[in-house]
Design a protein around this motif. Structure first.
Motif, PDB file in Angstrom:
ATOM      1  N   THR A  70       0.795  -1.229   0.000  1.00  0.00           N
ATOM      2  CA  THR A  70       0.000   0.000   0.000  1.00  0.00           C
ATOM      3  C   THR A  70       0.827   1.278   0.000  1.00  0.00           C
ATOM      4  O   THR A  70       0.263   2.375  -0.040  1.00  0.00           O
ATOM      5  CB  THR A  70      -0.929   0.021   1.228  1.00  0.00           C
ATOM      6  OG1 THR A  70      -0.142  -0.078   2.430  1.00  0.00           O
ATOM      7  CG2 THR A  70      -1.919  -1.143   1.183  1.00  0.00           C
ATOM      8  N   GLN A  71       2.151   1.162   0.035  1.00  0.00           N
ATOM      9  CA  GLN A  71       2.965   2.371   0.038  1.00  0.00           C
ATOM     10  C   GLN A  71       3.101   2.935  -1.370  1.00  0.00           C
ATOM     11  O   GLN A  71       2.938   2.229  -2.368  1.00  0.00           O
ATOM     12  CB  GLN A  71       4.343   2.083   0.623  1.00  0.00           C
ATOM     13  CG  GLN A  71       4.303   1.705   2.099  1.00  0.00           C
ATOM     14  CD  GLN A  71       5.685   1.650   2.708  1.00  0.00           C
ATOM     15  OE1 GLN A  71       6.617   2.311   2.251  1.00  0.00           O
ATOM     16  NE2 GLN A  71       5.842   0.850   3.753  1.00  0.00           N
ATOM     17  N   ALA A  72       3.426   4.218  -1.445  1.00  0.00           N
ATOM     18  CA  ALA A  72       3.517   4.893  -2.746  1.00  0.00           C
ATOM     19  C   ALA A  72       4.675   4.364  -3.575  1.00  0.00           C
ATOM     20  O   ALA A  72       4.544   4.194  -4.797  1.00  0.00           O
ATOM     21  CB  ALA A  72       3.667   6.396  -2.543  1.00  0.00           C
ATOM     22  N   LYS A  73       5.814   4.076  -2.930  1.00  0.00           N
ATOM     23  CA  LYS A  73       6.985   3.609  -3.673  1.00  0.00           C
ATOM     24  C   LYS A  73       6.856   2.131  -4.014  1.00  0.00           C
ATOM     25  O   LYS A  73       6.670   1.295  -3.132  1.00  0.00           O
ATOM     26  CB  LYS A  73       8.267   3.856  -2.878  1.00  0.00           C
ATOM     27  CG  LYS A  73       8.748   5.292  -2.933  1.00  0.00           C
ATOM     28  CD  LYS A  73      10.160   5.416  -2.395  1.00  0.00           C
ATOM     29  CE  LYS A  73      10.703   6.832  -2.598  1.00  0.00           C
ATOM     30  NZ  LYS A  73      12.102   6.948  -2.117  1.00  0.00           N
ATOM     31  N   ALA A  74       6.973   1.831  -5.301  1.00  0.00           N
ATOM     32  CA  ALA A  74       6.944   0.441  -5.748  1.00  0.00           C
ATOM     33  C   ALA A  74       8.321  -0.197  -5.639  1.00  0.00           C
ATOM     34  O   ALA A  74       8.443  -1.394  -5.356  1.00  0.00           O
ATOM     35  CB  ALA A  74       6.441   0.364  -7.183  1.00  0.00           C
ATOM     36  N   ILE A  75       9.375   0.572  -5.897  1.00  0.00           N
ATOM     37  CA  ILE A  75      10.754   0.114  -5.658  1.00  0.00           C
ATOM     38  C   ILE A  75      11.087   0.562  -4.247  1.00  0.00           C
ATOM     39  O   ILE A  75      11.467   1.706  -4.014  1.00  0.00           O
ATOM     40  CB  ILE A  75      11.741   0.707  -6.679  1.00  0.00           C
ATOM     41  CG1 ILE A  75      11.252   0.471  -8.106  1.00  0.00           C
ATOM     42  CG2 ILE A  75      13.126   0.120  -6.476  1.00  0.00           C
ATOM     43  CD1 ILE A  75      11.155  -0.983  -8.504  1.00  0.00           C
ATOM     44  N   ALA A  76      10.933  -0.343  -3.298  1.00  0.00           N
ATOM     45  CA  ALA A  76      10.929   0.036  -1.880  1.00  0.00           C
ATOM     46  C   ALA A  76      12.291  -0.163  -1.227  1.00  0.00           C
ATOM     47  O   ALA A  76      13.092  -1.001  -1.652  1.00  0.00           O
ATOM     48  CB  ALA A  76       9.879  -0.772  -1.136  1.00  0.00           C
ATOM     49  N   ASP A  77      12.529   0.602  -0.172  1.00  0.00           N
ATOM     50  CA  ASP A  77      13.767   0.463   0.596  1.00  0.00           C
ATOM     51  C   ASP A  77      13.672  -0.739   1.530  1.00  0.00           C
ATOM     52  O   ASP A  77      12.577  -1.209   1.884  1.00  0.00           O
ATOM     53  CB  ASP A  77      14.038   1.737   1.393  1.00  0.00           C
ATOM     54  CG  ASP A  77      12.924   2.047   2.375  1.00  0.00           C
ATOM     55  OD1 ASP A  77      12.960   1.543   3.510  1.00  0.00           O
ATOM     56  OD2 ASP A  77      11.989   2.798   1.996  1.00  0.00           O
ATOM     57  N   GLY A  78      14.829  -1.218   1.943  1.00  0.00           N
ATOM     58  CA  GLY A  78      14.908  -2.401   2.786  1.00  0.00           C
ATOM     59  C   GLY A  78      14.109  -2.317   4.075  1.00  0.00           C
ATOM     60  O   GLY A  78      13.373  -3.256   4.407  1.00  0.00           O
ATOM     61  N   PRO A  79      14.226  -1.227   4.848  1.00  0.00           N
ATOM     62  CA  PRO A  79      13.452  -1.134   6.092  1.00  0.00           C
ATOM     63  C   PRO A  79      11.943  -1.235   5.871  1.00  0.00           C
ATOM     64  O   PRO A  79      11.231  -1.825   6.688  1.00  0.00           O
ATOM     65  CB  PRO A  79      13.856   0.232   6.648  1.00  0.00           C
ATOM     66  CG  PRO A  79      15.242   0.453   6.125  1.00  0.00           C
ATOM     67  CD  PRO A  79      15.229  -0.144   4.750  1.00  0.00           C
ATOM     68  N   SER A  80      11.436  -0.687   4.759  1.00  0.00           N
ATOM     69  CA  SER A  80      10.001  -0.776   4.476  1.00  0.00           C
ATOM     70  C   SER A  80       9.590  -2.213   4.179  1.00  0.00           C
ATOM     71  O   SER A  80       8.523  -2.677   4.609  1.00  0.00           O
ATOM     72  CB  SER A  80       9.634   0.121   3.288  1.00  0.00           C
ATOM     73  OG  SER A  80       9.862   1.480   3.583  1.00  0.00           O
ATOM     74  N   ILE A  81      10.433  -2.941   3.438  1.00  0.00           N
ATOM     75  CA  ILE A  81      10.142  -4.338   3.139  1.00  0.00           C
ATOM     76  C   ILE A  81      10.184  -5.171   4.413  1.00  0.00           C
ATOM     77  O   ILE A  81       9.333  -6.040   4.641  1.00  0.00           O
ATOM     78  CB  ILE A  81      11.133  -4.878   2.092  1.00  0.00           C
ATOM     79  CG1 ILE A  81      11.047  -4.064   0.802  1.00  0.00           C
ATOM     80  CG2 ILE A  81      10.873  -6.354   1.815  1.00  0.00           C
ATOM     81  CD1 ILE A  81      12.138  -4.372  -0.200  1.00  0.00           C
ATOM     82  N   LEU A  82      11.155  -4.896   5.257  1.00  0.00           N
ATOM     83  CA  LEU A  82      11.278  -5.617   6.522  1.00  0.00           C
ATOM     84  C   LEU A  82      10.046  -5.389   7.398  1.00  0.00           C
ATOM     85  O   LEU A  82       9.511  -6.324   8.011  1.00  0.00           O
ATOM     86  CB  LEU A  82      12.541  -5.163   7.254  1.00  0.00           C
ATOM     87  CG  LEU A  82      12.882  -5.873   8.566  1.00  0.00           C
ATOM     88  CD1 LEU A  82      13.019  -7.373   8.353  1.00  0.00           C
ATOM     89  CD2 LEU A  82      14.157  -5.298   9.165  1.00  0.00           C
TER      90      LEU A  82
END
Length: 493
Positions: A70-82
């Motif tokens: 649901t986040q705006a960034k599709a290419i996401a940073d590691g902390p967001s994926i975690l």
């Protein structure tokens, strides 16, 4: 004391948490546990802490099928994926089933008992589990060490040498001259991330890699989410992205010159006028012989254009006290050298498998549907795609395992094992991929085969039909009940 569960999952990373979620949803009566060698959830996404760490697939396909991104960034940073992985585990109560600091060392199958006995090390002490089905979701990276070539003179370098897999929390690169050795996904991530604070960052590569710029945000996904809501928009965007990646991959294999030209023209547009593209951004291989590198919003090219970063294509002769000496005679001064020189693979996390007292030699087995081993009962593993996001395959593998377990229960079977008795099947590499980290270790892995179901198509559309809807009892998968103990047989007589 030995703990018994119906299903034992190895690994609490992206695949393991997904497998547990599928198990809970499809077969809520099954007991399970997850054994995790490290102290926390997240696997790769917790291990890697280097600056700028992020996905190289869009999160609408790297995310789980059952949980919208649901986040705006599709290419996401590691902390967001975690955070996404940990939230998934917490909301479903999966975290209560995880046994942290449990490193699995061996697993032995008993056909007489129709169960696995799994040996692990917990805080230095041996512990034992038994299970009816063993599901390895530990990926294929070796977590304790990355690949480091033998660089002459590295011991006399007066600065700091760091491998991205073991990034020190206290490393400050502000105002420092940084050399990043490598040209893969990690290198192209590190260079723009460090360029913001460093005096200058140089990406030192032996040969160029295909690098493509994609928007960090998926405008269509964000619009559809606002109009339809996350649940309805997610499958639409997921299929849009699956289709785009699949079509581009097929075009790359069928029309490599065209794709090479497309990538080259896009690269030229993002670099300064007159830049030596042929030296630094013209790979020798065809597109998708190795995985393409993605840079969100062209951040690597922007750092080069602004003069904060540069690319040098050359080979290292030796380390000096102040940097590196190259074959061309050039010397690169450095305060910090980052060896983004690749990963090391480890098949099934290094677990030793035995079946009825016989050691399983992985290179002598063949991978059934890319997820089970010939001659190894009640066992599955997850390896994702090399030409698309990992989770697309991981979700399908978990769905198939749930179908398989349901089939066993419905027919009163205890054991299932794929058997390769087709004399016309020839061996092929499990991953037909030219990346260095694969070529260094592929002989230690199981083989694929030349014919279905041993052939691995690396196609989500194919696997979707086969794993989600294909027959379970296909003649290759054999089913049986465990032998009735003699005493029980006499009593029943």
């Amino acid at each position: 004391m030995t703990e018994h569960v119906d299903v034992l999952i190895i690994g609490a990373g992206l695949s393991g948490i997904g497998a547990a979620h599928h198990l809970q949803a499809a077969l809520p009566g099954k007991t399970y546990a997850i054994l995790e060698a490290r102290e926390t959830i997240g696997g790769t996404w917790d291990l890697f802490r280097y600056p700028g760490v992020r996905s190289d697939s869009d999160m609408h396909t790297l995310g789980y099928r059952f949980r919208p991104w649901t986040q705006a960034k599709a290419i996401a940073d590691g902390p967001s994926i975690l955070r996404y992985i940990r939230d998934t585990a917490a909301e479903a109560g999966i975290d209560r089933h995880i046994r942290f600091r449990h490193r699995v060392v061996s697993a032995s199958w008993s056909g007489e008992d129709a169960r696995w006995t799994v040996e692990a090390i917990h805080d230095g002490e041996p512990v034992r589990f038994t299970c009816g089905f063993l599901f390895a979701c530990s990926g294929y990276y070796r977590y304790d060490a990355g690949h480091l070539p033998d660089f002459p003179g590295i011991e006399r370098f007066g600065g700091t040498v760091v491998h991205p897999q073991h990034w020190p929390e206290d490393l400050d690169h502000t105002g420092k001259k940084v050399v990043v050795i490598g040209s893969g996904a990690t290198a192209v991530t590190l260079v723009p991330a460090m360029a913001g604070k460093a005096a200058h960052v140089t990406m030192l590569q032996r040969s160029p890699t295909y690098i493509m710029s994609l928007p960090a945000e998926d405008a269509i996904a964000n619009t559809l989410r606002r109009l339809l809501g996350a649940r309805r928009a997610y499958p639409i965007v997921r299929w849009k992205n699956v289709a785009a990646v699949t079509l581009f991959y097929r075009l790359s294999r069928r029309r490599p010159r065209l794709v090479r030209s497309i990538i080259r023209k896009a690269t030229i547009r993002r670099l300064p006028p007159g830049y030596d593209v042929d030296t630094h951004f013209k790979p020798r291989y065809r597109p998708w012989d190795q995985r393409l590198c993605i840079v969100p919003d062209g951040d690597l090219f922007a750092a080069i254009r602004d003069g904060r970063a540069s690319v040098v294509t050359d080979r290292i002769t030796e380390f000096t006290e102040t940097g590196l000496r190259l074959e061309s005679g050039t010397e690169l001064d450095a305060d910090i050298v980052v060896t983004a020189t690749g990963l090391r693979l480890l098949a099934l996390g290094g677990i030793r498998l035995t079946v009825d007292g016989r050691d399983v030699a992985l290179p002598e087995t063949m991978a059934y549907k890319g997820m089970m081993l010939s001659g190894v009962p009640n066992f599955a593993f997850t390896i994702g795609y090399i030409n698309a996001s990992w989770t697309l395959k991981a979700d399908l593998v978990s769905e198939y395992v749930m179908r398989l377990l349901r089939h066993l229960d419905a027919r009163g079977h205890d054991q299932c094992v794929p058997v390769n008795d087709d004399p016309d099947v020839t061996e092929q590499p499990l991953m037909d991929f030219q990346a260095g980290y694969v070529l260094r270790s592929i002989e230690e892995f199981p083989k694929a085969g030349s014919r279905t179901p041993w052939r691995i198509p690396m196609s989500y559309a194919h696997d979707l039909v086969d794993l989600r809807y294909g027959p379970i009892d296909d003649g290759v998968m054999r089913f049986s009940r465990r032998p009735v103990p003699r005493e029980a047989a006499r009593r029943s007589a």
